[in-house]
Design an enzyme around this catalytic site. Structure first.
Site, PDB file in Angstrom:
ATOM      1  N   GLY A  44       2.694  -7.717  -0.404  1.00 32.90           N
ATOM      2  CA  GLY A  44       1.533  -7.443   0.435  1.00 32.90           C
ATOM      3  C   GLY A  44       0.294  -8.046  -0.194  1.00 32.90           C
ATOM      4  CD  GLN A  99      -4.667  -7.408  -3.157  1.00 30.69           C
ATOM      5  OE1 GLN A  99      -3.998  -7.172  -2.161  1.00 30.69           O
ATOM      6  NE2 GLN A  99      -4.146  -7.493  -4.375  1.00 30.69           N
ATOM      7  CB  CYS A 144      -2.175  -4.232  -7.749  1.00 32.03           C
ATOM      8  SG  CYS A 144      -3.470  -4.902  -6.689  1.00 32.03           S
ATOM      9  CG  LEU A 145       0.018  -9.782  -5.762  1.00 36.61           C
ATOM     10  CD1 LEU A 145      -0.015 -10.677  -4.527  1.00 36.61           C
ATOM     11  CD2 LEU A 145       1.055 -10.266  -6.764  1.00 36.61           C
ATOM     12  CG  HIS A 203      -0.724  -1.075  -2.673  1.00 33.34           C
ATOM     13  ND1 HIS A 203      -0.541  -0.648  -3.970  1.00 33.34           N
ATOM     14  CD2 HIS A 203      -1.376  -2.267  -2.772  1.00 33.34           C
ATOM     15  CE1 HIS A 203      -1.061  -1.545  -4.803  1.00 33.34           C
ATOM     16  NE2 HIS A 203      -1.568  -2.537  -4.097  1.00 33.34           N
ATOM     17  CD  GLU A 204      -1.329  -4.906   0.139  1.00 33.23           C
ATOM     18  OE1 GLU A 204      -2.489  -5.330  -0.048  1.00 33.23           O
ATOM     19  OE2 GLU A 204      -0.458  -4.960  -0.740  1.00 33.23           O
ATOM     20  CG  HIS A 243      -6.013  -3.618  -2.022  1.00 31.61           C
ATOM     21  ND1 HIS A 243      -6.676  -3.739  -3.225  1.00 31.61           N
ATOM     22  CD2 HIS A 243      -4.696  -3.789  -2.300  1.00 31.61           C
ATOM     23  CE1 HIS A 243      -5.797  -3.964  -4.187  1.00 31.61           C
ATOM     24  NE2 HIS A 243      -4.584  -3.991  -3.655  1.00 31.61           N
TER      25      HIS A 243
END
Length: 194
Positions: free
Chosen positions: A45, A50, A92-93, A134-135, A138
């Site tokens: 995701g 991000q 997380c990226l 999660h997304e 963000h």
């Protein structure tokens, strides 16, 4: 300029993203680029903030592999009706190398729009529901460690400090603009889509 994943403590990660008011060819191109970047980064995701875009959009593929599984481009999501709870490890990226256990609902109802501007409604469970939550976090400026217990989050502190030192040193050398400049640039995007 190609999109890049931004890293903690970049200020856009804490920005509450603005609703998208217009879907056009440029936004579809951005969504495609986000999917490519997500795959390249080995993620499942990726939220628009991000990649330094303060808009309410994220992309998901629970397999993390291009050409496999189902791709989602989600715009202006609303998450409701949480049921149950389960704990699972998240990463997380934007926080490379850091993981921790996060308690989330087992299932949720999602209302949103897809990249064509069509309504999207679904009840999601398990891993897919976790990715969407999660997304969506963000988009609200919330990072996964904000949802961890204080004790568990404190174990991530050395890694967070390392990311902060790296980010601030890149600001000092001029390779990353100041926080003030980064925040000022966000209005260009919100003026365009929101």
């Amino acid at each position: 300029m190609p999109l890049e994943v931004i890293y903690y403590p970049h200020p856009t990660l804490r920005f509450v993203s603005k609703p998208v008011r217009r879907v056009d060819a440029d936004l579809r191109r951005i969504a495609d680029e986000m999917l490519d970047l997500m795959y390249e980064s080995k993620g499942v995701g990726l939220a628009a903030n991000q990649v330094d875009l303060p808009i309410r959009m994220f992309v998901v593929n629970p397999t993390g592999e291009k050409g496999s599984g189902e791709e989602f481009v989600i715009i202006n999501p609303e998450i409701q009706r949480p049921k149950g709870s389960e704990t699972a490890e998240e990463g997380c990226l934007s926080l490379p190398g850091l993981q921790g256990d996060v308690i989330r609902p087992k299932s949720v109802r999602v209302s949103a729009f897809d990249i064509q501007g069509n309504p999207f409604e679904a009840t999601l469970e398990g891993f897919l529901a976790r990715i969407f939550m999660h997304e969506n976090d963000h988009l609200d400026g919330t990072l996964f460690f904000d949802r961890m217990s204080k004790e568990a989050a404190s174990e991530l502190q050395p890694g967070l400090e390392e990311l902060e030192i790296d980010f601030r040193s890149r600001q000092k050398t001029g390779s990353v603009p100041s926080d003030e400049e980064l925040i000022r640039r966000l209005s260009d995007w919100t003026d365009r889509y929101c």
